[in-house]
Scaffold this active site. Structure first.
Site, PDB file in Angstrom:
ATOM      1  N   ASN A 138       0.856  -1.183   0.000  1.00  0.00           N
ATOM      2  CA  ASN A 138       0.000   0.000   0.000  1.00  0.00           C
ATOM      3  C   ASN A 138       0.895   1.236   0.000  1.00  0.00           C
ATOM      4  O   ASN A 138       1.311   1.731   1.040  1.00  0.00           O
ATOM      5  CB  ASN A 138      -0.915  -0.004   1.228  1.00  0.00           C
ATOM      6  CG  ASN A 138      -1.961   1.102   1.176  1.00  0.00           C
ATOM      7  OD1 ASN A 138      -1.923   1.962   0.302  1.00  0.00           O
ATOM      8  ND2 ASN A 138      -2.889   1.080   2.115  1.00  0.00           N
ATOM      9  N   ASN A 143      -5.865   6.473  -1.572  1.00  0.00           N
ATOM     10  CA  ASN A 143      -6.812   5.923  -2.548  1.00  0.00           C
ATOM     11  C   ASN A 143      -7.497   4.649  -2.043  1.00  0.00           C
ATOM     12  O   ASN A 143      -8.113   3.911  -2.819  1.00  0.00           O
ATOM     13  CB  ASN A 143      -6.120   5.663  -3.893  1.00  0.00           C
ATOM     14  CG  ASN A 143      -4.997   4.627  -3.786  1.00  0.00           C
ATOM     15  OD1 ASN A 143      -4.969   3.811  -2.873  1.00  0.00           O
ATOM     16  ND2 ASN A 143      -4.064   4.663  -4.732  1.00  0.00           N
ATOM     17  N   ASP A 144      -7.399   4.383  -0.741  1.00  0.00           N
ATOM     18  CA  ASP A 144      -7.907   3.117  -0.204  1.00  0.00           C
ATOM     19  C   ASP A 144      -9.423   2.971  -0.288  1.00  0.00           C
ATOM     20  O   ASP A 144      -9.940   1.917  -0.658  1.00  0.00           O
ATOM     21  CB  ASP A 144      -7.485   2.953   1.262  1.00  0.00           C
ATOM     22  CG  ASP A 144      -6.011   2.618   1.414  1.00  0.00           C
ATOM     23  OD1 ASP A 144      -5.343   2.435   0.379  1.00  0.00           O
ATOM     24  OD2 ASP A 144      -5.539   2.550   2.561  1.00  0.00           O
ATOM     25  N   GLY A 161      -5.859  -2.543   0.112  1.00  0.00           N
ATOM     26  CA  GLY A 161      -5.242  -1.242  -0.120  1.00  0.00           C
ATOM     27  C   GLY A 161      -3.987  -1.200  -0.960  1.00  0.00           C
ATOM     28  O   GLY A 161      -3.433  -0.124  -1.183  1.00  0.00           O
ATOM     29  N   ASP A 163      -1.533  -0.988  -4.198  1.00  0.00           N
ATOM     30  CA  ASP A 163      -1.741  -0.120  -5.354  1.00  0.00           C
ATOM     31  C   ASP A 163      -0.482  -0.004  -6.208  1.00  0.00           C
ATOM     32  O   ASP A 163       0.546  -0.620  -5.928  1.00  0.00           O
ATOM     33  CB  ASP A 163      -2.210   1.265  -4.890  1.00  0.00           C
ATOM     34  CG  ASP A 163      -1.347   1.844  -3.759  1.00  0.00           C
ATOM     35  OD1 ASP A 163      -0.135   1.562  -3.732  1.00  0.00           O
ATOM     36  OD2 ASP A 163      -1.896   2.565  -2.899  1.00  0.00           O
ATOM     37  N   ASP A 328      -7.298 -14.362 -19.003  1.00  0.00           N
ATOM     38  CA  ASP A 328      -8.017 -15.171 -18.036  1.00  0.00           C
ATOM     39  C   ASP A 328      -9.065 -16.061 -18.719  1.00  0.00           C
ATOM     40  O   ASP A 328      -9.551 -15.738 -19.802  1.00  0.00           O
ATOM     41  CB  ASP A 328      -8.705 -14.225 -17.043  1.00  0.00           C
ATOM     42  CG  ASP A 328      -9.483 -14.946 -15.964  1.00  0.00           C
ATOM     43  OD1 ASP A 328      -8.850 -15.657 -15.170  1.00  0.00           O
ATOM     44  OD2 ASP A 328     -10.709 -14.792 -15.938  1.00  0.00           O
ATOM     45  N   GLU A 357      -4.886 -18.727 -20.160  1.00  0.00           N
ATOM     46  CA  GLU A 357      -5.117 -19.588 -19.002  1.00  0.00           C
ATOM     47  C   GLU A 357      -5.835 -20.856 -19.474  1.00  0.00           C
ATOM     48  O   GLU A 357      -7.058 -20.932 -19.528  1.00  0.00           O
ATOM     49  CB  GLU A 357      -5.964 -18.882 -17.943  1.00  0.00           C
ATOM     50  CG  GLU A 357      -6.086 -19.725 -16.667  1.00  0.00           C
ATOM     51  CD  GLU A 357      -7.156 -19.240 -15.713  1.00  0.00           C
ATOM     52  OE1 GLU A 357      -7.061 -19.557 -14.519  1.00  0.00           O
ATOM     53  OE2 GLU A 357      -8.093 -18.550 -16.167  1.00  0.00           O
TER      54      GLU A 357
END
Length: 611
Positions: A138, A143-144, A161, A163, A328, A357
């Site tokens: 974090n 920006n949490d 949190g 980033d 994905d 994937e």
């Protein structure tokens, strides 16, 4: 009755008249810009606004013309297709909308494409470091919290949190460890109820998740990564979106979402797409079913959506200059769409690389997905499938006792590489964000850890490490996905331990970190490992021997799964030893004379550079 009909007719005329002269508004324009000089000269703009399809559209700009104005079921959408000639210059495209007496000009940015760093792709000379951004560091607590979703580190499934600022802070840490390529789990906006910390429920394909940072901050992070001689891989999701995606409240067409927008749980029957005996209903449920209620399944057979998704990938590559994509839920999507997606990305960026994937227990299935596969009459154009079958074999391979243990399974799995069109271009890994950690709570020493990493980093393929492997992070699937994606100790202000630094780690953790560091730094400069061919021998008496050969360089790897020291007779391995007289273990520095036999300790391994 007659009066009522007259009134209704007048009312409808009034509504139509009002709409015709209503102010033209634009709620969405995607992508927000495009570039000159692209190899594909045509691109699509999604336009969204109230009754926008009622407007007539024109454009007068040198070198750019409208190829098609495509209207769909929903009058609030238009898909505009533009042709950009090689002679077109950067500037603002004045796209003019007229509806009745109303006129609106949207200035669409056409930027100049310039040669920049990035888009280099990756191969077996690289080592990827997979990060779940929310759980790494974090770096910017400001920006949490967003949209009433607050950080709660006490919950394994909440936002914690991490980033971009945190990843940026640790680029030197990763480089010093020996990592060449940073791979981030999805970073696009996930404005989902509960927060969707993992990133796989995207609510805006063109925006970074603000809890990680802005688009510009991601672009700057990628540039900083390049400046340190490293690469950036972006995790993408084109199979589904988040249920809170902006278009879910007003879909462009009924077929935008599979199963006509009605929830249908996928059966996860991944082999059904290649199974010649598969029941049509089972294959249909797999392809058209949703991953979860919170992840509506996108219909890539819709031509406008297909183009939208392909362009989105190209936009991120060009905007941020990422070097690769991991896609994905690869096998859940339409095959023809994926083939087209690969083709168009590679046409624009020939050096790029895409990992799909391909989650299967048997390696024939990911081999079916690889480009130019002899198993598939249709070319998928996918360079790099994921070798899950080797992962599953590796996770238990070093649990053996006095016999060959699971080393035979490891050997036999690699011996099946003939099914791959290119066995050297597959992704290999001990674990990832969806699997139980390779390190286990019950391990009291590093023998299994060291053997596993020695194998991963000397075997054929493109190796990927999962963040925290270097400090012996543990977690099982049974504990829940959140336990597989725990916070890196020291990544948050006030953490009791900082395992990013030597003084914050235990003796065992430092031994693990130093071992991996030494192995990674050596690997960078070994052409036998990064470019060489592989030959191997069937395990015998608990030992597995294989070699990597590049021109005059040969590396011989010896793994002992037995619980006792072993002597191995070298005559059997003459294909490797040949003219060489000695071998130096790259980890211990010990030199062995290549005469009759060498002794290898219980649960030990040697990586010998032959001289």
């Amino acid at each position: 009755m007659f009066i009522k009909k007259q009134f209704l007719t007048l009312l409808l005329c009034f509504i139509a008249f009002s709409q015709a002269f209503a102010a033209i508004t634009m709620n969405r324009v995607e992508p927000q810009n495009w570039w000159t000089g692209m190899k594909n000269t045509q691109f699509q703009i999604l336009l969204y606004g109230p009754n926008i399809s009622a407007a007539t559209i024109s454009l007068n700009y040198p070198g750019v013309k409208i190829k098609e104005v495509a209207k769909v079921e929903n009058p609030n959408y238009i898909f505009l297709y533009l042709e950009v000639s090689k002679a077109a210059k950067a500037g603002s495209l004045p796209i003019t909308f007229k509806s009745g007496a109303e006129k609106f000009i949207y200035q669409y940015p056409l930027l100049s494409r310039t040669e920049k760093s990035g888009a280099k792709g990756f191969d077996a000379s690289d080592v990827l470091y997979l990060i779940t951004p929310d759980r790494f560091v974090n770096g910017n607590p400001a920006n949490d919290n967003l949209d009433s979703v607050s950080v709660n580190r006490g919950s394994p499934n909440a936002r914690h949190g991490g980033d971009y600022a945190g990843v940026l802070q640790k680029l030197d840490y990763m480089r010093d460890l020996g990592i060449s390529t940073v791979w981030l789990n999805p970073i696009q906006e996930n404005r989902m109820r509960g927060g969707s910390y993992h990133g796989y429920a995207i609510t805006d394909f063109y925006q970074s998740d603000p809890r990680f940072g802005s688009n510009l901050e991601f672009k700057e992070l990628t540039e900083a990564t390049h400046n340190k001689g490293m690469k950036m891989v972006m995790d993408m999701v084109l199979n589904h979106c988040g249920s809170s995606h902006w278009w879910m409240k007003d879909l462009p067409s009924k077929d935008w979402i599979n199963n006509d927008g009605v929830f249908l749980q996928t059966n996860h029957a991944t082999v059904s797409v290649m199974d010649i005996h598969a029941a049509p209903t089972e294959r249909n449920t797999f392809l058209n079913g949703w991953f979860t209620r919170g992840m509506p399944d996108l219909n890539q057979r819709n031509p406008h959506l297909a183009t939208y998704l392909i362009q989105n990938s190209i936009w991120w590559i060009e905007y941020a200059r990422i070097d690769g994509i991991r896609q994905d839920t690869y096998s859940y999507m339409d095959f023809d769409f994926l083939s087209r997606w690969n083709k168009e990305v590679y046409q624009e960026y020939p050096d790029f690389n895409i990992v799909g994937e391909t989650w299967y227990n048997k390696k024939t299935s990911p081999a079916w997905w690889q480009q130019n596969s002899a198993l598939n009459t249709n070319n998928s154009r996918l360079k790099t499938p994921m070798d899950f079958s080797l992962t599953f074999a590796t996770q238990k391979a070093f649990d053996g006792g006095s016999d060959n243990g699971y080393l035979n399974e490891l050997f036999e799995d690699v011996a099946q590489d003939f099914v791959y069109a290119d066995a050297y271009n597959v992704l290999t890994f001990l674990d990832n964000h969806d699997l139980g950690r390779f390190s286990r709570k019950e391990d009291t020493d590093l023998k299994r850890y060291k053997q596993g990493l020695a194998y991963l980093l000397t075997m054929r393929g493109i190796p990927q490490l999962y963040y925290g492997t270097e400090v012996l992070m543990t977690g099982t699937k049974e504990e829940g996905d959140g336990r597989l994606r725990v916070d890196f100790p020291g990544g948050w202000p006030g953490d009791k331990k900082d395992e990013f630094i030597k003084s914050g780690r235990s003796v065992l953790q430092n031994d693990a970190w130093d071992y991996l560091h030494q192995l990674l730094q050596w690997r960078k400069n070994s052409l036998a490992i990064t470019k060489g061919t592989l030959i191997h021998y069937a395990p015998k008496n608990g030992t597995y021997v294989y070699g990597r050969i590049h021109k005059e360089q040969t590396v011989m790897v010896v793994l002992n799964s037995a619980t006792k020291d072993q002597d191995i007779t070298l005559e059997r391995y003459s294909d490797l030893t040949g003219k060489f007289t000695k071998g130096k273990d790259v980890l211990s520095g010990k030199t062995f004379q290549l005469k009759d036999k060498i002794s290898i300790p219980a649960k030990g391994n040697y990586i010998l550079e032959l001289e």
